[in-house]
Design a protein around this motif. Sequence first.
Motif, short mmCIF file in Angstrom:
data_model
loop_
_atom_site.label_atom_id
_atom_site.label_comp_id
_atom_site.label_asym_id
_atom_site.label_seq_id
_atom_site.Cartn_x
_atom_site.Cartn_y
_atom_site.Cartn_z
N ASP A 136 0.82 -1.21 0.00
CA ASP A 136 0.00 0.00 0.00
C ASP A 136 0.86 1.26 0.00
N ILE A 137 1.88 1.29 0.85
CA ILE A 137 2.68 2.51 1.00
C ILE A 137 3.49 2.79 -0.27
N LEU A 138 4.10 1.76 -0.84
CA LEU A 138 4.98 1.94 -1.99
C LEU A 138 4.27 1.73 -3.32
N ASP A 139 2.98 1.41 -3.27
CA ASP A 139 2.16 1.19 -4.47
C ASP A 139 2.81 0.15 -5.38
N LEU A 140 3.07 -1.03 -4.82
CA LEU A 140 3.72 -2.11 -5.56
C LEU A 140 2.69 -3.14 -6.01
N PRO A 141 2.98 -3.88 -7.08
CA PRO A 141 2.06 -4.96 -7.50
C PRO A 141 1.91 -6.02 -6.41
N THR A 142 2.99 -6.29 -5.69
CA THR A 142 2.95 -7.23 -4.58
C THR A 142 3.91 -6.75 -3.50
N GLY A 143 3.54 -6.99 -2.27
CA GLY A 143 4.42 -6.62 -1.16
C GLY A 143 5.44 -7.68 -0.83
#
Length: 299
Positions: A136-143
């Motif tokens: 959520d914070i880094l707006d990544l496809p997957t954490g």
Amino acid sequence: MKNKLYREKVIESLLYLSAVTAVIILFLICIFLFKDGIALFQEYPFLDFLAGTKWYPTSQPPQFGLLPLLFGSMIVTFGAIVFSVPLGIAVAIYISELAGEKEADLLKPLVEILAGIPSVVYGFFGLVVLVPMLQDILDLPTGQTALAGSIMLGIMALPTIISISEDAISSVPRAIKDGSLALGSTEWQTINKVIIPAALSGISAAVMLGIGRAIGETMTVLMVTGNTAVIPGFPDGLFAPVRTMTATVALEMGEVPQGSEHFYALFAIGSVLFITTLITNIIAEHIKRKYKFNLGAGQ
């Protein structure tokens, strides 16, 4: 008197037997590991394994390139070091030099409790809490990325770094500290210019042992790094899924036919891990001995 001497001889013999048994067990593990690891290179080229860029064990022909797994382990370990070393040393300085007696007595057991938490609990925490947070914070496809693995491994390495660093800092002779303060140095100047340099060998050993813990960890990185066997870039590879050597062995060992090339390739990975961890521990032990020698000479 004779009975006392006899008991001492028995105790010495048992201790000697225990030490010999530990060495024999280690030797047998080495034989077991390297025997099957070397068997891979009877049919698969050694250089293709060591410098290969693809890990496709089920392709035709299979490809057992170590580099994606090696670089995956390296980037996760590097991130863990960047996270844990400054924080661990800072906590060790605070406990040893700045915290009150009651506060230090409270913090030390809490640090030791961190070391006793099972790795699967860390992995579960990372999967449920950290991975969605990073996504959520880094707006990544997957954490599930190398960064998540680095943070979790950094947390797991903290108890080792804090405990050994705190011991090293506390072992600096009080006369050195008092002499610095008597010459007009502030408390921070004494910590920065006198205490840290005097304890540097012990702190370095703590860092090396923390690295050893991070390199050999399996379950946590298996759960939070995404397990994609590609060579990561830097620094963008921190924000992408990776696969480490330990995770590869854990994921695939239960599914391979015994005696196959794939089976031997996993043992070859284990051999590389064993050598890497052994070298790390030897360096840490050398630094610790140097630290003890220097401390003894200083006293």
